[in-house]
Design a protein around this motif. Structure first.
Motif, PDB file in Angstrom:
ATOM      1  N   VAL A  38      43.389  21.822  26.980  1.00  8.33           N
ATOM      2  CA  VAL A  38      43.296  22.716  28.145  1.00  8.33           C
ATOM      3  C   VAL A  38      42.953  24.111  27.639  1.00  8.33           C
ATOM      4  O   VAL A  38      43.709  24.710  26.872  1.00  8.33           O
ATOM      5  CB  VAL A  38      44.620  22.727  28.933  1.00  8.33           C
ATOM      6  N   LEU A  39      41.818  24.653  28.083  1.00 11.13           N
ATOM      7  CA  LEU A  39      41.347  25.945  27.597  1.00 11.13           C
ATOM      8  C   LEU A  39      41.903  27.118  28.402  1.00 11.13           C
ATOM      9  O   LEU A  39      42.076  28.213  27.872  1.00 11.13           O
ATOM     10  CB  LEU A  39      39.817  25.987  27.635  1.00 11.13           C
ATOM     11  N   MET A  40      42.165  26.889  29.709  1.00  8.91           N
ATOM     12  CA  MET A  40      42.658  27.970  30.556  1.00  8.91           C
ATOM     13  C   MET A  40      43.427  27.376  31.729  1.00  8.91           C
ATOM     14  O   MET A  40      43.063  26.326  32.240  1.00  8.91           O
ATOM     15  CB  MET A  40      41.486  28.807  31.068  1.00  8.91           C
ATOM     16  N   VAL A  41      44.485  28.071  32.155  1.00 11.19           N
ATOM     17  CA  VAL A  41      45.271  27.658  33.314  1.00 11.19           C
ATOM     18  C   VAL A  41      45.458  28.878  34.208  1.00 11.19           C
ATOM     19  O   VAL A  41      45.825  29.944  33.736  1.00 11.19           O
ATOM     20  CB  VAL A  41      46.656  27.101  32.896  1.00 11.19           C
ATOM     21  N   GLY A  42      45.186  28.698  35.508  1.00 13.36           N
ATOM     22  CA  GLY A  42      45.354  29.782  36.461  1.00 13.36           C
ATOM     23  C   GLY A  42      46.181  29.337  37.648  1.00 13.36           C
ATOM     24  O   GLY A  42      46.027  28.230  38.141  1.00 13.36           O
ATOM     25  N   ASP A  45      47.652  34.758  40.788  1.00 11.56           N
ATOM     26  CA  ASP A  45      47.251  35.908  39.967  1.00 11.56           C
ATOM     27  C   ASP A  45      47.649  35.747  38.504  1.00 11.56           C
ATOM     28  O   ASP A  45      47.345  36.593  37.676  1.00 11.56           O
ATOM     29  CB  ASP A  45      47.837  37.196  40.540  1.00 11.56           C
ATOM     30  N   GLN A  46      48.331  34.660  38.176  1.00 14.09           N
ATOM     31  CA  GLN A  46      48.706  34.359  36.789  1.00 14.09           C
ATOM     32  C   GLN A  46      47.550  33.642  36.098  1.00 14.09           C
ATOM     33  O   GLN A  46      46.994  32.703  36.643  1.00 14.09           O
ATOM     34  CB  GLN A  46      49.936  33.449  36.760  1.00 14.09           C
ATOM     35  N   LEU A  47      47.197  34.070  34.906  1.00 16.13           N
ATOM     36  CA  LEU A  47      46.101  33.444  34.164  1.00 16.13           C
ATOM     37  C   LEU A  47      46.496  33.335  32.701  1.00 16.13           C
ATOM     38  O   LEU A  47      46.894  34.322  32.086  1.00 16.13           O
ATOM     39  CB  LEU A  47      44.825  34.270  34.305  1.00 16.13           C
ATOM     40  N   SER A  48      46.416  32.115  32.145  1.00 15.17           N
ATOM     41  CA  SER A  48      46.708  31.881  30.734  1.00 15.17           C
ATOM     42  C   SER A  48      45.457  31.387  30.055  1.00 15.17           C
ATOM     43  O   SER A  48      44.912  30.351  30.428  1.00 15.17           O
ATOM     44  CB  SER A  48      47.815  30.840  30.571  1.00 15.17           C
ATOM     45  N   VAL A  49      44.994  32.139  29.067  1.00 11.37           N
ATOM     46  CA  VAL A  49      43.797  31.760  28.322  1.00 11.37           C
ATOM     47  C   VAL A  49      44.226  31.371  26.919  1.00 11.37           C
ATOM     48  O   VAL A  49      44.976  32.101  26.267  1.00 11.37           O
ATOM     49  CB  VAL A  49      42.785  32.927  28.265  1.00 11.37           C
ATOM     50  N   GLY A  50      43.772  30.224  26.459  1.00 12.69           N
ATOM     51  CA  GLY A  50      44.144  29.731  25.141  1.00 12.69           C
ATOM     52  C   GLY A  50      43.231  30.243  24.062  1.00 12.69           C
ATOM     53  O   GLY A  50      42.130  30.735  24.309  1.00 12.69           O
ATOM     54  N   ALA A  51      43.691  30.114  22.827  1.00 16.85           N
ATOM     55  CA  ALA A  51      42.878  30.490  21.682  1.00 16.85           C
ATOM     56  C   ALA A  51      43.041  29.438  20.606  1.00 16.85           C
ATOM     57  O   ALA A  51      43.856  29.615  19.723  1.00 16.85           O
ATOM     58  CB  ALA A  51      43.296  31.861  21.161  1.00 16.85           C
ATOM     59  N   PRO A  52      42.362  28.326  20.612  1.00 17.21           N
ATOM     60  CA  PRO A  52      41.355  27.864  21.554  1.00 17.21           C
ATOM     61  C   PRO A  52      41.928  27.125  22.753  1.00 17.21           C
ATOM     62  O   PRO A  52      41.254  26.968  23.758  1.00 17.21           O
ATOM     63  CB  PRO A  52      40.501  26.920  20.724  1.00 17.21           C
TER      64      PRO A  52
END
Length: 105
Positions: A38-42, A45-52
């Motif tokens: 999972v690369l991103m979860v929204g 207004d909450q947003l979690s971006v992974g690395a990677p």
């Protein structure tokens, strides 16, 4: 709530209830699968971006059907050589329904 997942070398934006066609996933109709890349979860207004990728996040899905994509034609011609080849290909694909998005917050 939405998530961006990676499977089969492609990225898809999904939400619960979505149906999408992805590259072949092992299983039969009715089986439950999990996408852990999972690369991103929204969520609002909450947003979690992974690395990677987002740690602890996963997307649960259910296999609806194993199908094949439309046929593509491969045609090769060498001009003035009286040489031509025609070939076709149908890629295997899986139709999945997203059931749940799990993210640790």
């Amino acid at each position: 709530m939405f998530a961006v997942i990676k499977t089969g070398g492609k990225q898809y934006k999904v939400s619960p209830g979505d149906e999408l066609k992805v590259e072949t996933v092992v299983g039969s109709a009715g089986d439950s699968i999990s996408f852990d890349d999972v690369l991103m979860v929204g969520d609002g207004d909450q947003l979690s971006v992974g690395a990677p990728s987002v740690a602890g996040a996963s997307v649960k899905a259910e296999i609806v059907d194993q199908t094949r994509n439309r046929k593509i034609i491969i045609f090769k011609k060498r001009r003035r050589q009286n040489s031509r080849r025609r070939n076709g290909h149908r890629q295997q694909q899986t139709l999945v329904r997203i059931t749940d998005i799990q993210a640790t917050a």
